[in-house]
Design a protein around this motif. Structure first.
Motif, mmCIF file in Angstrom:
data_model
loop_
_atom_site.group_PDB
_atom_site.id
_atom_site.type_symbol
_atom_site.label_atom_id
_atom_site.label_comp_id
_atom_site.label_asym_id
_atom_site.label_seq_id
_atom_site.Cartn_x
_atom_site.Cartn_y
_atom_site.Cartn_z
ATOM 1 N N ALA A 267 12.463 -5.816 27.189
ATOM 2 C CA ALA A 267 12.211 -7.254 27.251
ATOM 3 C C ALA A 267 11.048 -7.578 28.185
ATOM 4 C CB ALA A 267 13.471 -7.986 27.703
ATOM 5 N N GLU A 268 10.993 -6.904 29.353
ATOM 6 C CA GLU A 268 9.898 -7.155 30.296
ATOM 7 C C GLU A 268 8.564 -6.716 29.713
ATOM 8 O OE1 GLU A 268 10.676 -5.357 34.038
ATOM 9 O OE2 GLU A 268 12.509 -6.521 34.422
ATOM 10 N N ALA A 271 7.460 -9.335 27.053
ATOM 11 C CA ALA A 271 7.012 -10.587 27.670
ATOM 12 C C ALA A 271 5.643 -10.417 28.330
ATOM 13 C CB ALA A 271 8.041 -11.061 28.694
ATOM 14 N N ALA A 272 5.458 -9.316 29.073
ATOM 15 C CA ALA A 272 4.179 -9.085 29.748
ATOM 16 C C ALA A 272 3.057 -8.849 28.740
ATOM 17 C CB ALA A 272 4.308 -7.886 30.689
ATOM 18 N N ALA A 273 3.330 -8.065 27.705
ATOM 19 C CA ALA A 273 2.301 -7.777 26.697
ATOM 20 C C ALA A 273 1.882 -9.032 25.958
ATOM 21 C CB ALA A 273 2.820 -6.722 25.717
ATOM 22 N N LYS A 274 2.844 -9.911 25.647
ATOM 23 C CA LYS A 274 2.509 -11.169 24.969
ATOM 24 C C LYS A 274 1.584 -12.020 25.819
ATOM 25 C CE LYS A 274 6.477 -11.859 21.893
ATOM 26 N NZ LYS A 274 7.669 -12.698 21.615
ATOM 27 N N TYR A 334 -0.202 -3.734 17.517
ATOM 28 C CA TYR A 334 0.612 -2.560 17.251
ATOM 29 C C TYR A 334 1.664 -2.358 18.341
ATOM 30 C CZ TYR A 334 -2.995 -1.262 13.832
ATOM 31 O OH TYR A 334 -3.865 -1.245 12.773
ATOM 32 N N LEU A 335 1.269 -2.583 19.590
ATOM 33 C CA LEU A 335 2.206 -2.402 20.698
ATOM 34 C C LEU A 335 3.358 -3.394 20.613
ATOM 35 C CD1 LEU A 335 3.024 -1.071 23.360
ATOM 36 C CD2 LEU A 335 1.521 -2.689 24.551
ATOM 37 N N LEU A 336 3.039 -4.660 20.346
ATOM 38 C CA LEU A 336 4.083 -5.677 20.257
ATOM 39 C C LEU A 336 4.981 -5.455 19.042
ATOM 40 C CD1 LEU A 336 2.069 -8.822 21.384
ATOM 41 C CD2 LEU A 336 4.102 -7.884 22.504
ATOM 42 N N ASP A 337 4.404 -5.035 17.915
ATOM 43 C CA ASP A 337 5.220 -4.716 16.738
ATOM 44 C C ASP A 337 6.204 -3.601 17.050
ATOM 45 O OD1 ASP A 337 4.007 -6.611 15.174
ATOM 46 O OD2 ASP A 337 2.703 -5.212 14.098
ATOM 47 N N ALA A 338 5.711 -2.572 17.742
ATOM 48 C CA ALA A 338 6.563 -1.430 18.071
ATOM 49 C C ALA A 338 7.683 -1.831 19.028
ATOM 50 C CB ALA A 338 5.728 -0.307 18.677
ATOM 51 N N LEU A 339 7.327 -2.524 20.107
ATOM 52 C CA LEU A 339 8.345 -2.932 21.086
ATOM 53 C C LEU A 339 9.388 -3.842 20.445
ATOM 54 C CD1 LEU A 339 6.048 -3.642 24.176
ATOM 55 C CD2 LEU A 339 7.682 -1.753 23.941
ATOM 56 N N GLY A 340 8.952 -4.726 19.559
ATOM 57 C CA GLY A 340 9.873 -5.648 18.910
ATOM 58 C C GLY A 340 10.839 -4.978 17.956
ATOM 59 N N ALA A 341 10.539 -3.756 17.550
ATOM 60 C CA ALA A 341 11.409 -3.045 16.604
ATOM 61 C C ALA A 341 12.586 -2.360 17.289
ATOM 62 C CB ALA A 341 10.598 -2.008 15.837
ATOM 63 N N PHE A 342 12.557 -2.270 18.615
ATOM 64 C CA PHE A 342 13.627 -1.579 19.338
ATOM 65 C C PHE A 342 14.769 -2.532 19.679
ATOM 66 C CE2 PHE A 342 10.148 1.379 19.964
ATOM 67 C CZ PHE A 342 10.792 2.609 19.833
ATOM 68 N N ASP A 343 15.987 -2.019 19.567
ATOM 69 C CA ASP A 343 17.167 -2.800 19.931
ATOM 70 C C ASP A 343 17.839 -2.262 21.182
ATOM 71 O OD1 ASP A 343 18.110 -0.438 18.941
ATOM 72 O OD2 ASP A 343 19.441 -1.311 17.436
ATOM 73 N N THR A 344 17.143 -1.408 21.916
ATOM 74 C CA THR A 344 17.673 -0.826 23.150
ATOM 75 C C THR A 344 17.101 -1.569 24.356
ATOM 76 O OG1 THR A 344 15.891 0.820 23.033
ATOM 77 C CG2 THR A 344 18.053 1.469 22.201
ATOM 78 N N PRO A 345 17.829 -1.594 25.494
ATOM 79 C CA PRO A 345 17.354 -2.306 26.693
ATOM 80 C C PRO A 345 16.072 -1.715 27.274
ATOM 81 C CG PRO A 345 19.693 -1.829 26.850
ATOM 82 C CD PRO A 345 19.186 -1.049 25.692
#
Length: 385
Positions: A267-268, A271-274, A334-345
């Motif tokens: 999540a962090e 948020a930071a990448a966005k 690409y980074l945001l797409d990848a991070l958004g695909a994870f459901d782990t903390p």
């Protein structure tokens, strides 16, 4: 034909069947929606020679029959009807819909000119619908969108016994998801290259029922794959022709040993990448600077705007010594797409070497074991200097 059904049932069924109608059909007849009433209920169908969709819903059928009607017009009308039962009567020339005081009369299209829909192949196995939808959503983010390179617009489905693997790449990133399912035979071994867009839309639309049945016939280019789901809204079936071409051999990239692992809060990091990506210039990288216990994300648009943000990180280097990678350049999207695909903390960045692919995996706890059922690889961008 003479039938009665609830407004919500009609609207949902027509929307679902009409969603795959071509915007600019190669022949006008393909803009039609086939409506068939029989003892089983009412079936709405669409077909564009590539993808077919069928949904059967319960209805009171007084007279059986089959008509072809403008799909998008019927979809617009069904959405606008008042919340009352809908009476539909039709013959070879027209269809009439009556709902409360609302009445519509539509001209029908010639049923004889409509192509025959493909039959569902024999069932290959089943998978829980929500599990399948999530798996597909995690993989399609890495599929290509350039129709001039059709092999990259597909998802490779690999079936080996009780395991399904979904793999996609657009040459700059790739995603692999492995999940268990219930095959019709534990000896089954098959592959298929399925259009990513169709697979994504279909998996999302099948979540009303508990499971999805996959039916595979033939090979890439010559075969089709079918999906079937059951739910309160009726029985849904979709088939699509498989893509032709040789999918690139990219699995070996995911087996490269890491020289350094960086773990951050998912999540962090999102948020930071966005925030930092707001000032990223087109075709420039979002830089990740790696330090002791912290990573800093940076981006800039020349001298006009700059941004940076630091987040806590756990940095582990199996070989010890100085950090093997101190900076990495990511395509922000690409980074945001990848991070958004994870459901782990937490997410783990596994670096192999500067400017080499970086593999992302999920971590349930900061010091927990890496989950390898979903892996996402991003090709790093070259940094200036």
């Amino acid at each position: 034909m003479k039938i009665r059904l609830e407004r919500d049932t009609l609207a949902e069924a027509v929307q679902w069947a009409a969603r795959s109608l071509p915007m600019r059909p190669s022949v006008p007849i393909l803009a039609g929606l086939l409506v068939r009433a029989d003892a089983e209920g009412v079936t709405f169908s669409s077909f564009d020679y590539e993808t077919s969709a069928r949904i059967t819903v319960a209805a009171t059928v007084t007279d059986e029959g089959t008509v072809l009607i403008s799909g998008r017009l019927l979809a617009d009308i069904s959405r606008s009807l008042p919340a009352k039962p809908v009476d539909i009567t039709a013959d070879d020339s027209k269809m009439e819909l009556v709902c409360g005081s609302a009445r519509f009369t539509l001209q029908t299209l010639p049923v004889a000119d409509y192509p025959s829909l493909p039959s569902m192949p024999e069932a290959t196995g089943t998978v829980p619908s929500t599990v399948f939808a999530q798996a597909v959503s995690q993989v399609v983010v890495a599929a290509g969108r350039d129709e001039l390179l059709p092999v990259f617009t597909g998802v490779r489905v690999e079936i080996e016994g009780d395991t399904i693997s979904l793999l996609a790449t657009d040459r700059y990133r790739m995603a692999l998801k492995e999940l268990s399912w219930n095959p019709s035979s534990t000896q089954i071994s098959a592959t298929a290259l399925v259009p990513a867009k169709v697979l994504n839309e279909t998996s999302k639309s099948m979540t009303a029922g508990e499971e999805v049945t996959l039916s595979l016939a033939g090979g890439s280019g010559d075969g089709i794959i079918g999906f079937e789901g059951h739910g309160a809204s009726g029985e849904r079936q979709t088939t699509t022709r498989l893509l032709d071409g040789e999918f690139p051999k990219v699995r070996h990239i995911m087996n490269t040993a890491a020289v350094m692992n960086v773990r951050v809060s998912t999540a962090e990091a999102i948020a930071a990448a966005k925030r930092v990506a707001l000032v990223a210039e087109r075709n420039t990288s979002l830089r990740m600077l790696i330090g002791d216990g912290v990573v800093t994300l940076e981006a800039a648009t020349g001298d006009q705007a700059q941004a940076s943000e630091s987040i806590e990180a756990t940095v582990d280097q199996p070989g010890g010594g100085e950090l093997a990678v101190t900076a990495a350049g990511f395509n922000p999207t690409y980074l945001l797409d990848a991070l958004g695909a994870f459901d782990t903390p937490y997410v783990n960045f596994a670096f192999t070497a500067p400017s080499k692919p970086c593999q992302l995996t999920g971590v349930p706890e900061l010091d927990g074991e890496i989950r390898t059922d979903y892996r996402h690889v991003i090709m790093l961008m070259r940094l200036p200097g």
